[in-house]
Design an enzyme around this catalytic site. Sequence first.
Site, PDB file in Angstrom:
ATOM      1  N   SER A  17     -48.085 -34.735  60.349  1.00  0.00           N
ATOM      2  CA  SER A  17     -48.395 -36.006  59.677  1.00  0.00           C
ATOM      3  C   SER A  17     -49.409 -36.863  60.440  1.00  0.00           C
ATOM      4  CB  SER A  17     -47.109 -36.797  59.425  1.00  0.00           C
ATOM      5  OG  SER A  17     -46.312 -36.106  58.500  1.00  0.00           O
ATOM      6  N   LYS A  66     -33.458 -40.815  56.550  1.00  0.00           N
ATOM      7  CA  LYS A  66     -33.892 -40.951  55.148  1.00  0.00           C
ATOM      8  C   LYS A  66     -32.919 -41.751  54.280  1.00  0.00           C
ATOM      9  CE  LYS A  66     -36.993 -37.064  54.416  1.00  0.00           C
ATOM     10  NZ  LYS A  66     -37.250 -35.855  53.642  1.00  0.00           N
ATOM     11  N   ASN A  87     -38.473 -41.347  51.919  1.00  0.00           N
ATOM     12  CA  ASN A  87     -39.307 -40.732  52.964  1.00  0.00           C
ATOM     13  C   ASN A  87     -40.562 -41.563  53.247  1.00  0.00           C
ATOM     14  OD1 ASN A  87     -41.053 -40.080  50.806  1.00  0.00           O
ATOM     15  ND2 ASN A  87     -41.731 -38.232  51.868  1.00  0.00           N
ATOM     16  N   ASP A 102     -41.561 -36.899  48.513  1.00  0.00           N
ATOM     17  CA  ASP A 102     -41.254 -35.457  48.493  1.00  0.00           C
ATOM     18  C   ASP A 102     -41.185 -34.971  47.049  1.00  0.00           C
ATOM     19  OD1 ASP A 102     -41.136 -35.026  51.224  1.00  0.00           O
ATOM     20  OD2 ASP A 102     -38.980 -35.373  51.373  1.00  0.00           O
ATOM     21  N   ALA A 125     -29.187 -26.574  48.903  1.00  0.00           N
ATOM     22  CA  ALA A 125     -28.614 -27.803  48.337  1.00  0.00           C
ATOM     23  C   ALA A 125     -28.727 -28.965  49.316  1.00  0.00           C
ATOM     24  CB  ALA A 125     -27.152 -27.567  47.942  1.00  0.00           C
ATOM     25  N   ARG A 149     -25.584 -21.334  49.669  1.00  0.00           N
ATOM     26  CA  ARG A 149     -24.636 -20.557  50.482  1.00  0.00           C
ATOM     27  C   ARG A 149     -23.266 -21.228  50.487  1.00  0.00           C
ATOM     28  NH1 ARG A 149     -26.243 -20.258  56.745  1.00  0.00           N
ATOM     29  NH2 ARG A 149     -25.928 -22.505  56.472  1.00  0.00           N
ATOM     30  N   TYR A 213     -43.494 -23.873  55.068  1.00  0.00           N
ATOM     31  CA  TYR A 213     -44.959 -23.702  55.173  1.00  0.00           C
ATOM     32  C   TYR A 213     -45.414 -23.101  56.498  1.00  0.00           C
ATOM     33  CZ  TYR A 213     -44.590 -28.309  57.400  1.00  0.00           C
ATOM     34  OH  TYR A 213     -44.234 -29.357  58.190  1.00  0.00           O
ATOM     35  N   GLY A 234     -45.362 -23.916  50.598  1.00  0.00           N
ATOM     36  CA  GLY A 234     -44.823 -25.223  50.983  1.00  0.00           C
ATOM     37  C   GLY A 234     -45.888 -26.159  51.528  1.00  0.00           C
TER      38      GLY A 234
HETATM   39  P1  NAP Z   1     -31.054 -29.342  54.923  1.00  0.00           P
HETATM   40  O1  NAP Z   1     -30.727 -30.627  54.252  1.00  0.00           O
HETATM   41  O2  NAP Z   1     -30.505 -29.025  56.269  1.00  0.00           O
HETATM   42  O3  NAP Z   1     -30.603 -28.142  53.905  1.00  0.00           O
HETATM   43  C1  NAP Z   1     -30.778 -26.796  54.255  1.00  0.00           C
HETATM   44  C2  NAP Z   1     -30.249 -25.924  53.124  1.00  0.00           C
HETATM   45  O4  NAP Z   1     -30.561 -24.564  53.455  1.00  0.00           O
HETATM   46  C3  NAP Z   1     -28.742 -26.003  52.941  1.00  0.00           C
HETATM   47  O5  NAP Z   1     -28.459 -25.920  51.566  1.00  0.00           O
HETATM   48  C4  NAP Z   1     -28.240 -24.767  53.688  1.00  0.00           C
HETATM   49  O6  NAP Z   1     -27.070 -24.202  53.158  1.00  0.00           O
HETATM   50  C5  NAP Z   1     -29.373 -23.787  53.452  1.00  0.00           C
HETATM   51  N1  NAP Z   1     -29.424 -22.793  54.526  1.00  0.00           N
HETATM   52  C6  NAP Z   1     -29.640 -23.023  55.842  1.00  0.00           C
HETATM   53  N2  NAP Z   1     -29.624 -21.856  56.526  1.00  0.00           N
HETATM   54  C7  NAP Z   1     -29.373 -20.884  55.600  1.00  0.00           C
HETATM   55  C8  NAP Z   1     -29.197 -19.469  55.690  1.00  0.00           C
HETATM   56  N3  NAP Z   1     -29.288 -18.822  56.872  1.00  0.00           N
HETATM   57  N4  NAP Z   1     -28.933 -18.777  54.563  1.00  0.00           N
HETATM   58  C9  NAP Z   1     -28.827 -19.417  53.370  1.00  0.00           C
HETATM   59  N5  NAP Z   1     -28.963 -20.758  53.230  1.00  0.00           N
HETATM   60  C10 NAP Z   1     -29.237 -21.482  54.334  1.00  0.00           C
HETATM   61  O7  NAP Z   1     -32.620 -29.150  55.058  1.00  0.00           O
HETATM   62  P2  NAP Z   1     -33.781 -29.753  54.108  1.00  0.00           P
HETATM   63  O8  NAP Z   1     -34.171 -31.096  54.593  1.00  0.00           O
HETATM   64  O9  NAP Z   1     -33.376 -29.570  52.705  1.00  0.00           O
HETATM   65  O10 NAP Z   1     -35.001 -28.769  54.482  1.00  0.00           O
HETATM   66  C11 NAP Z   1     -34.955 -27.406  54.117  1.00  0.00           C
HETATM   67  C12 NAP Z   1     -36.277 -26.715  54.425  1.00  0.00           C
HETATM   68  O11 NAP Z   1     -37.332 -27.332  53.700  1.00  0.00           O
HETATM   69  C13 NAP Z   1     -36.704 -26.799  55.906  1.00  0.00           C
HETATM   70  O12 NAP Z   1     -37.223 -25.531  56.260  1.00  0.00           O
HETATM   71  C14 NAP Z   1     -37.792 -27.853  55.925  1.00  0.00           C
HETATM   72  O13 NAP Z   1     -38.714 -27.642  56.969  1.00  0.00           O
HETATM   73  C15 NAP Z   1     -38.424 -27.633  54.564  1.00  0.00           C
HETATM   74  N6  NAP Z   1     -39.102 -28.843  54.022  1.00  0.00           N
HETATM   75  C16 NAP Z   1     -40.418 -28.707  53.686  1.00  0.00           C
HETATM   76  C17 NAP Z   1     -41.079 -29.813  53.165  1.00  0.00           C
HETATM   77  C18 NAP Z   1     -42.526 -29.677  52.777  1.00  0.00           C
HETATM   78  O14 NAP Z   1     -43.223 -30.706  52.665  1.00  0.00           O
HETATM   79  N7  NAP Z   1     -43.032 -28.489  52.506  1.00  0.00           N
HETATM   80  C19 NAP Z   1     -40.416 -31.032  53.000  1.00  0.00           C
HETATM   81  C20 NAP Z   1     -39.061 -31.119  53.335  1.00  0.00           C
HETATM   82  C21 NAP Z   1     -38.416 -29.999  53.866  1.00  0.00           C
HETATM   83  P3  NAP Z   1     -25.597 -24.693  53.598  1.00  0.00           P
HETATM   84  O15 NAP Z   1     -25.281 -25.885  52.735  1.00  0.00           O
HETATM   85  O16 NAP Z   1     -24.738 -23.509  53.307  1.00  0.00           O
HETATM   86  O17 NAP Z   1     -25.663 -25.008  55.061  1.00  0.00           O
END
Ligand code: NAP
Length: 269
Positions: A17, A66, A87, A102, A125, A149, A213, A234
Site C-alpha cells: 500500500s 477493521k 478498511n 475491499d 468464511a 473448512r 496475489y 487477487g
Molecule cells: P481470515 O479472516 O483469517 O479467513 C481465512 C479463511 O480461510 C477462513 O475461512 C479459514 O477457514 C480458511 N482457511 C485458512 N486456512 C485454510 C486451510 N488450510 N484450508 C482450508 N481453509 C483454510 O482471512 P481473510 O482476511 O479472509 O483473508 C484471506 C486471504 O485473502 C488471505 O490470504 C489474504 O491475504 C487475502 N486477501 C487478499 C486481498 C486482496 O486485496 N487481494 C484482500 C484481503 C485479503 P476456518 O474458518 O476453517 O479457519
Amino acid sequence: MPRAYGIIGWPLGHTMSPALHNWGFAELGLDAHYTAWPLEPTDLPAFMERVRAEPIHGLSVTIPHKRAVMAHLDRISDRARAIGAVNTVYWDGKALYGENTDVIGVVAPLRGLDPLPRSAMVLGAGGAARAAVAGFLELGIPRVAVANRTQAKAEALAADFGVACVRWDERMDADWELICNTTPLGMSGDLEGRTPWNADRFATGAVAYDIVYNPLETRFLAEAGAAGCRTVSGLEMFLHQGLAQFRLWTGQDMDEAGARRLLLAALRS
Ligand code: NAP
C-alpha cells in the site's frame, strides 16, 4: 507539511500500500505522504484521537482493527456496515467516515464480464469471504453460496447475507460459473502449491478468481487456466481497493495501468 495518510494493522507485515499510494501522490503532484503504522490493538483509541487532532487525512485499516475502528468514526457506509468491517477511513467535511473498498475491489475486475456468471461459490468464511459475498450480491449474481473448512463459520456468514451454505466436502459437486478462493491456500510460504479445488472439477467456461496475489499465479489459477477457465488474480482486487481508497481521499483517479505495472514489478522483484 505534506498531508498525512497511512495504514494501521498489527502485526503489520510487508504491505504494497505505501508504494501504491506514494506513487499516486507523486504522479499527480500532490503534497502528501503515506506511512505504514504498526499499531497494537490497545493503542487504537489514542491513535484515532490523533487522526482527529493532527489531522491525519486518510487511513487504510487492516487486521485486527477493521471492526474495532468503527466505534471511533462518525459515519459508516451501508456497505461497510453490512460486512461488519471498515478498511478505509476518510474525511467528508468535519465528519470521519468509514468505507469498505475491499467490496469495490472484489467486483471491479468482474464488471466487464458478459455474460455475468449466474452462480458463484465462495471458498472460505473470513473477512475476505464476507467482502466477496457482499460484492457478488451487489453485482447481481443470482445464486451465491459459501463453503468453509469450519462449517459453523460458513453457516453464520450464509445466514448474515441470505446466501446458500454448502458443506466443504461437497463444494465441488455442482458446476459453479464463478469460483472464488478467499482462503490462504496457495499463498507463498507454507501454503504455496496447495489449492482448494481439484483440477478436473472446473466447469467449462467458468471464471476462477483467486484473492491470493502472492504468487501472482497460484496453483488454483494455473489449473483453472489449463482447464480453459477465465482467471482473475487477487492483484486486481488489491489494485482496485487501493484505487477506490485514493479516490475517496483525494477526489482524483490514480492512473490504473501505471499502478498495475508498479504492483506487478513489486511482486516480480
Ligand atoms: P481470515 O479472516 O483469517 O479467513 C481465512 C479463511 O480461510 C477462513 O475461512 C479459514 O477457514 C480458511 N482457511 C485458512 N486456512 C485454510 C486451510 N488450510 N484450508 C482450508 N481453509 C483454510 O482471512 P481473510 O482476511 O479472509 O483473508 C484471506 C486471504 O485473502 C488471505 O490470504 C489474504 O491475504 C487475502 N486477501 C487478499 C486481498 C486482496 O486485496 N487481494 C484482500 C484481503 C485479503 P476456518 O474458518 O476453517 O479457519
